[in-house]
Structure formats: structure tokens, C-alpha cells
Motif scaffolding. Structure first.
Motif, short mmCIF file in Angstrom:
data_model
loop_
_atom_site.label_atom_id
_atom_site.label_comp_id
_atom_site.label_asym_id
_atom_site.label_seq_id
_atom_site.Cartn_x
_atom_site.Cartn_y
_atom_site.Cartn_z
N ASP A 171 0.82 -1.21 0.00
CA ASP A 171 0.00 0.00 0.00
C ASP A 171 0.86 1.26 0.00
N VAL A 172 1.92 1.26 0.81
CA VAL A 172 2.81 2.42 0.88
C VAL A 172 3.57 2.59 -0.43
N LEU A 173 4.05 1.49 -0.98
CA LEU A 173 4.76 1.54 -2.26
C LEU A 173 3.85 2.06 -3.37
N TYR B 294 11.03 2.69 -20.97
CA TYR B 294 11.31 2.80 -19.53
C TYR B 294 11.74 4.20 -19.11
N LYS B 295 11.63 5.15 -20.02
CA LYS B 295 12.00 6.53 -19.70
C LYS B 295 11.07 7.09 -18.60
N ASN B 296 11.66 7.76 -17.64
CA ASN B 296 10.95 8.40 -16.52
C ASN B 296 10.30 7.41 -15.55
N LEU B 297 10.62 6.15 -15.67
CA LEU B 297 10.16 5.17 -14.68
C LEU B 297 11.22 5.04 -13.59
N PRO B 298 10.84 5.03 -12.33
CA PRO B 298 11.82 5.07 -11.24
C PRO B 298 12.44 3.72 -10.91
N ASP B 299 13.61 3.78 -10.29
CA ASP B 299 14.20 2.60 -9.67
C ASP B 299 13.46 2.30 -8.37
N VAL B 300 13.53 1.05 -7.94
CA VAL B 300 13.01 0.67 -6.63
C VAL B 300 14.11 -0.13 -5.92
N THR B 301 14.29 0.12 -4.63
CA THR B 301 15.32 -0.57 -3.85
C THR B 301 14.70 -1.37 -2.72
N PHE B 302 15.13 -2.63 -2.60
CA PHE B 302 14.81 -3.43 -1.42
C PHE B 302 16.01 -3.33 -0.48
N HIS B 303 15.77 -2.82 0.73
CA HIS B 303 16.84 -2.69 1.72
C HIS B 303 16.90 -3.98 2.53
N LEU B 304 18.00 -4.72 2.36
CA LEU B 304 18.20 -5.98 3.06
C LEU B 304 19.12 -5.75 4.26
N TRP B 305 19.07 -6.67 5.21
CA TRP B 305 19.89 -6.54 6.40
C TRP B 305 21.37 -6.64 6.04
N GLY B 306 22.18 -5.72 6.57
CA GLY B 306 23.61 -5.74 6.33
C GLY B 306 24.13 -4.36 5.97
N SER C 172 2.09 11.34 -10.65
CA SER C 172 1.18 12.49 -10.75
C SER C 172 1.90 13.74 -11.28
N LYS C 173 3.22 13.72 -11.27
CA LYS C 173 3.99 14.87 -11.75
C LYS C 173 4.12 14.90 -13.27
N PHE C 174 3.77 13.81 -13.93
CA PHE C 174 3.99 13.72 -15.38
C PHE C 174 2.69 13.90 -16.15
N LYS C 175 2.78 14.66 -17.24
CA LYS C 175 1.63 14.83 -18.13
C LYS C 175 1.55 13.65 -19.10
N GLY C 176 0.37 13.45 -19.62
CA GLY C 176 0.20 12.39 -20.63
C GLY C 176 0.05 11.00 -20.05
N GLU D 94 2.13 6.38 -7.13
CA GLU D 94 1.05 7.23 -7.63
C GLU D 94 1.42 8.71 -7.48
N LYS D 95 2.03 9.05 -6.37
CA LYS D 95 2.48 10.43 -6.15
C LYS D 95 3.57 10.80 -7.14
N TYR D 96 4.48 9.88 -7.39
CA TYR D 96 5.57 10.13 -8.35
C TYR D 96 5.01 10.36 -9.75
#
Length: 447
Positions: free
Chosen positions: A327-329, A364-376, A338-342, A334-336
Motif C-alpha cells: 500500500d505504501v509503495l 522505460y523513460k521516466n520510470l523510477p528505480d526501486v530498492t529493497f533494503h536488506l539486512w547488512g 502524478s507529476k507527469f503529463k500524458g 502514484e504520487k511520483y
């Protein structure tokens, strides 16, 4: 005492099929095996001319089914039939016969959550359909049943979908063809000779070519990984490529030969949770681009039978994220966007939850990276847009539009880092030191 075992979880890697007749000895300390991608014409599961939409629906169905395996949830036969279409495989030469070549070849499905190597044998009283016929053990001069008090040692495997295989444990010679044209020969490999096999996953396939499974679990001496012995030091790795324009690059399963990599790259602990042979990691959080999301790490933790932690799994195509984190992701994306037209938010027909249509193709232009933060220390698993989203072209009268979807799925109980998100990373399972070592790389150029 009879050696009878029960499997808690089944991991079909990839949801993976290996071809063991294409193997390279890396050197005296390693072994390299060709993986057959489900999109490859070599794969027993290959589907010619499948559309992008059909492929995505298949991956969603398989991801859903895999979640039900992991969380011991029931599912319909219709759901299963749709899902068993996207697995990686291996081809193995086995036995000693008076023929050329002196062995029989079979496809086995790789399973990282299971230990035993097993295949269907002649004389089975309950058999699933396969091509070629079940393994003719009585004709092989190197077939040796494991005896206890002069009686064959039985084995039993039960899977969460109700499938099961029963038979006897035996030793046999396995062959691997080298790229140089020579042969790698492994004698006395322990495997299960299946004599009663009720495997629902293979029912409904025409001309099924899968004969059994090859287990890479780390919890039992019968695991193929353990049987390779000190050569590999309990290490195996793979590098899954991104499939572009229908082209399927080669990829390999490597055993051993990664000592130098273990000290120089990111790593996170591997855990053996819930008394099964699966590989678990400690997921701490998620970021979009470089912005850490407000997610309590406890939602990813293992908790009795209500939450099942986080697995690293090649059988699950699209990653599963527990609902509070998903849900948070979703809200952050969605917020990210919302800044783009079209961009127009649309209802995904494929089963993926967050989708947008674009007014012009941008891939894939303007699509964001996503990071999984693992222990370490700095154990951040950074996924480029190609490993986060599915992008599909859509032709409509007089123009071409495009839509993209988040290639992850919410789950009520378990988080899984799936094979789609693992693409373009070298993934090294160091079972001896209980570590997952990983680093980004172009897997099409460095498989």
C-alpha cells in the motif's frame, strides 16, 4: 530404520528448467550448467507467438500459485492449470547402457526448496505422462539401490498441492556434456527412483517432457548441491537476463568458483526458517528512487503461521509484497507519476494492480528505480526500471499507445523477491557461510 521424508514447501525454480547436457567445468573448483529459459525454443514449456499480455497473465497466475504453496493456502485446479507454463529446466544424462551415447537424457525441473534429485522410473504403478518413457533402471549397469538390511530404502515426498512421489533411493551415474565436446561424469549420485508419482503440475500437458526434479536445497546431504561436494564449497549462482524483443540470451547455473566475489560485493544473511530448505532474507524496507518509504520492518518479519517472512525465489516470477508495505509503495508511485503529463491511470486486465497508459511510447523513460533494503552494511538491492515495471505497446486506430504496470503483487502473508526483479544481478548463494552475495551486471553479456 526406513528413510522416509516429507517436503514442506515446493520451489519450482523458475519457476527454472536446466539443461544438464550443456555443462562447463569452470575449473577444478567449479561447474557451469546451462539454464533453459521458459521463453527459449529449447524449453519444454516454450509457447510460440505468445503475446505480451498473455505472458504477463501467465506470470501473474504462477506468482499467485507460488504464494499459495508458500503459505499453505488452497487453490483451484483452474488456477493451477493456468500457472504451470513458465518454468526453467535442466537436461541430464543418466545411467550406463550399451548404446551411443551410453546414457539416457531427461529434462528435470530445478527446485531450490527441495533437496532430493528424483525422476520417474519404469515399473511405476502410478505414473504421469512423459516423453520419453520413464527411466529404464533395470537396463542400466550402474544403477544401485540403497539398501538397509538388504531391502531398498524408500523415500516419500509430499507437496502442498496434494502432489506426491514415492519410490526407492538409489545411486546412478550422471553425465554432463562440456562445451568443448568432452564429458563430465559424476558417479554414485543419490536420487529417488519414483514408482508412484501423482504430480498434478504435469497433468494436462500434451507431450510432457519433464521427468522429475533436481533439488538445490541446503538442508540435506541428498541435495544435488551437497552431492557435488567440496568442489563447490556449497556455492551456486545465476544471472537472469532481461528478455528484450523476444530474444532469449543464454544463462547458466554455476557451482563454486566465486571465492573472490564473496569478499568484494554486497551481501546479506541467508536464513533457514520454518524448517524447510528455502532461502530466506531479512527485508528491512523499500525506497522509490532514493526516497526511503515509511514502512515498519516488522511487516516483513516471520511470525508463526500468520506471516512467512521474505524469500529469495526464482520460481516466483513477480515479487510478492505484504499488503501494508505494498500500500505504501503503491501510494508513493502514484504520487511520483502524478507529476507527469500524458499519463492516464487504467485498470490492468493482466492481474497487475498499478497500471498507466501513456500518450506516446517512451519505454522505460521516466520510470523510477526501486530498492529493497536488506539486512547488512549497504545491502541495498537496487532494481532498475526494467526489473520493476512491465511496458507493453498497444496499437489503436491511427496511432500507437503504450501502457506500463508495476510488476509486483500484494500478498496477505509472504514477501518474495521473484525472478523478474532479480534480472541483471549476479545472485550468489553461499550456503556454507549462509550469505546471499549480489551485484548488478548485464546478464546478457556476462551470464
Amino acid at each position: 530404520m526406513a528413510k522416509t521424508q516429507k517436503l514442506l514447501l515446493l520451489c519450482f525454480l523458475p519457476t527454472l528448467i536446466f539443461v544438464l547436457n550443456k555443462v562447463d567445468l569452470v575449473n577444478s573448483s567449479g561447474l557451469t550448467i546451462t539454464l533453459i529459459h521458459p521463453n527459449s525454443p529449447e524449453s519444454p514449456f516454450f509457447r510460440k507467438n505468445i503475446s505480451s499480455e498473455e505472458r504477463i497473465k501467465t506470470l501473474v497466475s504462477q506468482s499467485n500459485l507460488r504464494s499459495n504453496y508458500l503459505t499453505k493456502t488452497s487453490y483451484s485446479s483452474i488456477m493451477q492449470a493456468k500457472a504451470q507454463l513458465y518454468h526453467y529446466t535442466v537436461k541430464v544424462g543418466i545411467g550406463t547402457f550399451k548404446s551411443k551415447p551410453p546414457y539416457k537424457e531427461y529434462y528435470l525441473e530445478m527446485d531450490t526448496c527441495s533437496n532430493l534429485v528424483w525422476m520417474q522410473c519404469e515399473g511405476c504403478t502410478k505414473c504421469f505422462d512423459q516423453t520419453p518413457k520413464p527411466y529404464p533402471k533395470s537396463n542400466s549397469s550402474s544403477f544401485r539401490p540403497l539398501l538397509v538390511k538388504n531391502k531398498p530404502t524408500p523415500y516419500k515426498r509430499e507437496y502442498r498441492d496434494g502432489s506426491n512421489t514415492h519410490g526407492i533411493l538409489a545411486r546412478e551415474t550422471f553425465y554432463f556434456t562440456l562445451k568443448t565436446g568432452g564429458m563430465a561424469k559424476f558417479e554414485n549420485v543419490e536420487f529417488g527412483c519414483g514408482l508412484s508419482n501423482d504430480m498434478l503440475m504435469y497433468k494436462g500437458y500434451k507431450n510432457n517432457k519433464i521427468a522429475g526434479l533436481i533439488g538445490l536445497g541446503w538442508d540435506d546431504n541428498s541435495s544435488f548441491l551437497k552431492q557435488l561436494g567440496p568442489q563447490t564449497e556449497g556455492i551456486f549462482s545465476y544471472c537472469l537476463p532481461v528478455v528484450v524483443s523476444g530474444k532469449t540470451p543464454s544463462t547458466y547455473l554455476r557451482f563454486g568458483d566465486y571465492a573472490s566475489h564473496l569478499k568484494t560485493h554486497k551481501s546479506t544473511p541467508l536464513y533457514n526458517t520454518n524448517k524447510d530448505s528455502s532461502y530466506y532474507v531479512d527485508l528491512q524496507g523499500i525506497s522509490v528512487n532514493k526516497t526511503r518509504l515509511n514502512i515498519n520492518p516488522k511487516v516483513f518479519a516471520f511470525k508463526n503461521n500468520t506471516r512467512f517472512g521474505c524469500m529469495i525465489d526464482t520460481v516466483t516470477p513477480y515479487s510478492r509484497i505484504v499488503s501494508p508495505a505494498f500500500d505504501v509503495l503503491k501510494l508513493a508511485l502514484e504520487k511520483y507519476f502524478s507529476k507527469f503529463k500524458g499519463l492516464k491511470k487504467i485498470k490492468g486486465e493482466s492481474g497487475l494492480e498499478l497500471c498507466y497508459e501513456r500518450s506516446k511510447p517512451e519505454k522505460y523513460k521516466n520510470l523510477p528505480d526501486v530498492t529493497f533494503h536488506l539486512w547488512g552494511m549497504e545491502a541495498d538491492f537496487v532494481m532498475k526500471a526494467e526489473a520493476v515495471f512491465e511496458v507493453v505497446g498497444r496499437s489503436i486506430p491511427m496511432r500507437v499507445r503504450e501502457y506500463f504496470c508495476l510488476a509486483m503483487i500484494r500478498d496477505s502473508k509472504v514477501s518474495v523477491i521473484g525472478s523478474y526483479q532479480q534480472t541483471n544481478h549476479r545472485m550468489i548463494h553461499d550456503t556454507k557461510n549462509k550469505r546471499l552475495v549480489f551485484y548488478p551486471v548485464d546478464c546478457s553479456k556476462n551470464p
